[in-house]
Design an enzyme around this catalytic site. Structure first.
Site, mmCIF file in Angstrom:
data_model
loop_
_atom_site.group_PDB
_atom_site.id
_atom_site.type_symbol
_atom_site.label_atom_id
_atom_site.label_comp_id
_atom_site.label_asym_id
_atom_site.label_seq_id
_atom_site.Cartn_x
_atom_site.Cartn_y
_atom_site.Cartn_z
ATOM 1 N N LYS A 74 0.836 -1.107 0.265
ATOM 2 C CA LYS A 74 -0.040 -0.008 0.069
ATOM 3 C C LYS A 74 0.767 1.268 -0.039
ATOM 4 C CE LYS A 74 -4.016 1.844 2.496
ATOM 5 N NZ LYS A 74 -4.990 1.737 3.454
ATOM 6 N N SER A 151 -9.556 0.989 1.929
ATOM 7 C CA SER A 151 -8.860 1.933 1.290
ATOM 8 C C SER A 151 -7.662 1.164 0.498
ATOM 9 C CB SER A 151 -8.169 2.968 2.189
ATOM 10 O OG SER A 151 -7.450 2.578 3.235
ATOM 11 N N SER A 176 -10.160 -1.347 6.093
ATOM 12 C CA SER A 176 -9.171 -1.136 4.787
ATOM 13 C C SER A 176 -8.650 -2.306 4.358
ATOM 14 C CB SER A 176 -8.320 0.089 4.571
ATOM 15 O OG SER A 176 -9.030 1.245 4.767
HETATM 16 N N1 GLN Z 1 -13.428 3.115 5.655
HETATM 17 C C1 GLN Z 1 -12.790 3.447 6.639
HETATM 18 C C2 GLN Z 1 -12.422 5.052 6.530
HETATM 19 O O1 GLN Z 1 -12.845 5.762 5.734
HETATM 20 C C3 GLN Z 1 -11.525 2.884 6.861
HETATM 21 C C4 GLN Z 1 -10.469 3.273 6.013
HETATM 22 C C5 GLN Z 1 -9.098 2.401 6.740
HETATM 23 O O2 GLN Z 1 -9.132 1.362 7.180
HETATM 24 N N2 GLN Z 1 -7.868 2.998 6.160
HETATM 25 O O3 GLN Z 1 -11.763 5.631 7.448
#
Ligand code: GLN
Length: 477
Positions: A74, A151, A176
């Site tokens: 990532k 994400s 994510s």
């Molecule tokens: N969907 C969650 C957010 O928008 C999770 C994002 C994440 O785990 N980085 O914050």
């Protein structure tokens, strides 16, 4: 070919790491035009690592759990010398001077770093559509009109797309890893908070961030988890506890395991086909000897999302303060007062969602509001952890769908309000807020799109997740 077999073949000299690396890099370059899974492809680094490994293998000097395996990371995870932006324009052309611990450990085990994967800016999203202002949105390999999930969207997307041996490191703050795993039809494991070092990860929310493995199979994910886990002297929140026997838990069988079925996450609000596929997988597991019982998570159902979005935005707003175009972040023409300069840099280079979260988080921790929002959310977080802990006295794991629907189309996502966007994290937020390890594996597909099943276990019980995940792989065809 799975990791285990691939590594064996590499050791035996039957596969040239350089050839395999060339093949997967060409694939990444070619498919990136359509799918945007990569923010950066580190061809030069990968080929030099591959050549080095081939030399060592010839001399019988090479060993490692990930020998010759292609690894993508990532974008938020630092790789020395490779552009690392966390999906944001504000970090354009930032090349870290050091490797994250997970990068270092993977490379020590013989991994070949092929690139940085697309993500929501700093992790702010559930669909990987909130990318930085100059970046591209990754597309689902099963249908390019649909999202990969966020994400860690590029990690999920490319893991599903490639037929070459490959694993990826994602990161989860509030879901994510599980979300893109579910939407793309791969395995994704988010470890216990503190199991894997965050050293060298661009922070989203420090008390919630976890790096974890994603890949085609549960076994691949288990092997990568073994490589990256454990105490890190450079990261004070890492746990000293001994590692579990992750890859040895693959195919161990699930007879006698007790699973709680989270009743709030089935039925109303969940797509009928998703519901049915996950229920079917549970029935298959029962045939393998799993004992099940319906349970309830009322506090998590009601409060995990608001608690998550208060804590994560509060922490994000302080973490992002350093990107001002002076200490960190892209520079601009220096004119006016410092405040004017910082405002200009941040207005131009943060995306809309990042700005929204900075404002929300700043509000939540402002004097006068701090007690009412941030500190209260922290207290409720403890209650949410306790709700889990009570259940884990009786159950080995809890189960639900990962997401209430299949990967949505981009045009459907466009119609969501920010609140609706946040609400889609209903099932993945709770384990993240509680720091509980969880795994999403494929439970079949609906209208050609993958559906994920989510297992959550008690702190440090990753092995049970691997046992369960690999059992699902066996019974779901
Ligand atoms: N969907 C969650 C957010 O928008 C999770 C994002 C994440 O785990 N980085 O914050």
């Amino acid at each position: 070919m799975g990791l285990k077999k691939f590594v064996q073949e590499v050791k035996n000299g039957n596969i040239s790491v350089e050839e395999h690396t060339n093949k997967i890099i060409s694939e990444a370059e070619k498919t990136n035009k359509q799918f945007n899974h990569f923010n950066a492809i580190s061809k030069e680094l990968a080929l030099s690592q591959a050549k080095e490994l081939d030399k060592k293998i010839k001399k019988n000097e090479a060993d490692g759990k990930l020998l010759g395996v292609a690894l993508s990371l990532k974008d938020a995870i630092c790789v020395k010398g490779v552009e690392t932006r966390g999906g944001s324009k504000i970090l354009s052309s930032y090349r870290p001077l050091y490797d994250a611990t997970v990068t270092e450990r993977s490379v020590q085990e013989g991994a070949v770093v092929i690139g940085k994967t697309a993500q929501d800016e700093f992790g702010f999203g559930s669909f990987a559509v909130n990318v930085g202002v100059d970046m591209k949105i990754p597309k689902n390999p099963h249908d390019d009109e649909r999202a990969c999930g966020g994400s860690s969207g590029g990690s999920g997307g490319f893991s599903a797309l490639t037929d070459n041996t490959h694993v990826s490191l994602g990161e989860s703050t509030g879901g994510s890893i599980a979300t893109p795993a579910s939407f793309c039809g791969v395995a994704g494991l988010c470890p216990t908070y503190g199991r894997v070092s965050r050293y060298g990860l661009l922070d989203y929310a420090c008390s919630l961030d976890k790096i974890g493995p994603m890949g085609k199979t549960v076994e691949d994910v288990a092997l990568l988890l073994e490589a990256i886990s454990g105490l890190d002297k450079r990261e004070s929140t890492t746990l000293p506890n001994p590692l579990g026997e992750y890859s040895k838990s693959v195919g161990k069988g699930v007879k006698g395991l007790k699973i709680g079925i989270i009743k709030e996450f089935f039925g109303e609000g969940t797509d009928k086909n998703v519901d049915k596929l996950v229920q079917n997988a549970i029935i298959e597991l029962e045939k393998e000897g799993v004992k099940t019982k319906e349970i309830s998570l009322p506090a998590n159902d009601k409060y995990a999302i608001p608690v998550y979005y208060l804590i994560s935005t509060a922490e994000a707003s302080t973490n992002l303060a350093k990107y001002c175009g002076m200490r960190y972040g892209i520079e601009d023409k220096l004119e006016g007062t410092f405040d004017e300069y910082f405002t200009k840099v941040r207005s131009k280079n943060f995306g809309e969602e990042a700005k929204r979260r900075i404002i929300l988080g700043t509000f939540a921790r402002m004097s006068g509001f701090r007690d009412a929002y941030y500190l209260r959310a922290m207290k409720i977080r403890t209650l949410l952890i306790n709700e889990y802990k009570k259940l884990f006295k009786e159950f080995d794991a809890l189960v639900s769908p990962t997401m209430p629907f299949i990967a949505p189309k981009f045009k459907e996502i466009d119609k969501l309000t920010p609140l609706q966007h946040y609400m889609s994290d209903l099932m993945v937020c709770p384990p993240n807020v509680a720091g509980m390890p969880h795994i999403s594996v494929n439970a079949g597909s609906s209208r050609g799109m993958p559906v994920g099943i989510l297992f959550t276990a008690d702190h440090l019980q990753e092995s049970k997740l691997i046992q369960l995940g690999s059992a699902v792989e066996k019974v779901v065809k």
